[in-house]
Design an enzyme around this catalytic site. Structure first.
Site: not given
Length: 309
Positions: A130, A133-134
């Site tokens: 992701c 997300c990261d």
């Protein structure tokens, strides 16, 4: 006893809940392990009707869930752990031990990230599925993204706006996906494109931090190294239907839910309906998932009306 339980809160599950709620069914929606589904990880959506400006996947699915709740659906942030679907009364056991009983169920379980074949050689704590997300953890660093297609292009565009250098590793000889995304990506100064290549294995230091990748050329098998601090995988999606394997719901060899009546959302089990990416091996589009969700909501309402004395 509930009239209708919907597994999933992506575009298919939310739209099914909207239509079912408007039919007066007061459905229960189970958010599952990822409320909103994988669409929440898409940073920018430009092809969903009704949005002149790009919208994030999180905002889009959050609005869908709020709409379903406003119309009378009930949202539970729990995960189904066991299903009994081949009886007139369906049973859904949740992760806290609660058992829901319902006259009808809509399966909108979506998809999950496809895992790499050489997963045993791709280890370490700097691997992600992701970018949204990261990606911010790698600001100013060099990272790699392995994959191709629409989802991979979206992930790559997001990362190019965050990291210093993105090495995109593509197993084929060209980028695949929407032409607009390809042109944007190919113009970005942070992109380094590695065609006809795959990730062979990761390299790490003594503390488990990624220091680089070993790339394998296709088809000659030549090996090379690439210094990066992180790896993002965008290898496509598989249907998230493992929970259904012992329920009697008919699945294709690839794990997709079968719908035996063309143009309808019935499964092979009475009172069980299916919609969205868990039924779709080809398109994987939010608008199509939402459309089949509407169909499932209407099919379930029609079925429940047929049970009335």
């Amino acid at each position: 006893m509930e009239e209708l339980v919907i597994l999933g809160t992506g575009p298919a599950g939310c739209t099914a809940a909207i239509y079912a709620a408007r039919a007066g069914l007061h459905p229960i929606m189970l958010a599952g392990p990822l409320p909103g589904g994988l669409l929440t990880q898409t940073p920018k959506i430009e092809n969903y009707p009704g949005f002149p400006e790009p919208v994030s996947g999180f905002d889009l699915t959050d609005a869908m869930m709020q709409q379903a709740e406003r119309l009378g659906a009930k949202l539970l942030f729990q995960v189904a752990k066991e299903l009994q679907l081949d009886t007139p009364v369906k049973s859904i056991t949740l992760d806290d031990g609660t058992v829901l009983q319902a006259k009808a169920v809509i399966l909108a379980t979506g998809a999950r990230h496809r895992q790499p074949e050489n997963r045993g050689r791709l280890q370490g704590r700097n691997i992600s599925f992701c970018a949204t997300c990261d990606g911010p953890f790698y600001r100013g660093k060099s990272v790699a993204l392995a994959g191709n297609g629409s989802a991979a292009l979206n992930e790559a565009l997001y990362l190019c706006g965050v990291v210093e250098c993105l090495h995109m590793i593509v197993p084929g000889g060209e980028l695949k996906g929407p032409q607009l995304l390809k042109e944007r990506l190919e113009r970005h100064p942070a992109l380094r494109l590695h065609l006809n290549s795959r990730v062979q294995q990761t390299q790490e230091d003594g503390e488990g931090n990624m220091t680089g990748l070993v790339l394998q050329g296709i088809p000659d098998g030549s090996l090379s190294t690439l210094p990066v601090q992180g790896l993002f995988l965008a290898l496509g999606f598989d249907p998230d239907t493992a929970l259904l394997e012992k329920t009697g719901v008919a699945l294709t060899p690839d794990g997709y839910i079968m719908r035996p009546v063309p143009g309808r959302t019935f499964t092979n089990l009475e009172g069980v309906f299916a919609a969205g990416d868990c039924t779709d091996p080809h398109y994987k589009q939010a608008v199509i998932a939402a459309g089949t969700g509407a169909m499932a909501g209407m099919d379930a309402a029609e079925y429940l009306r047929s049970l009335a004395p």
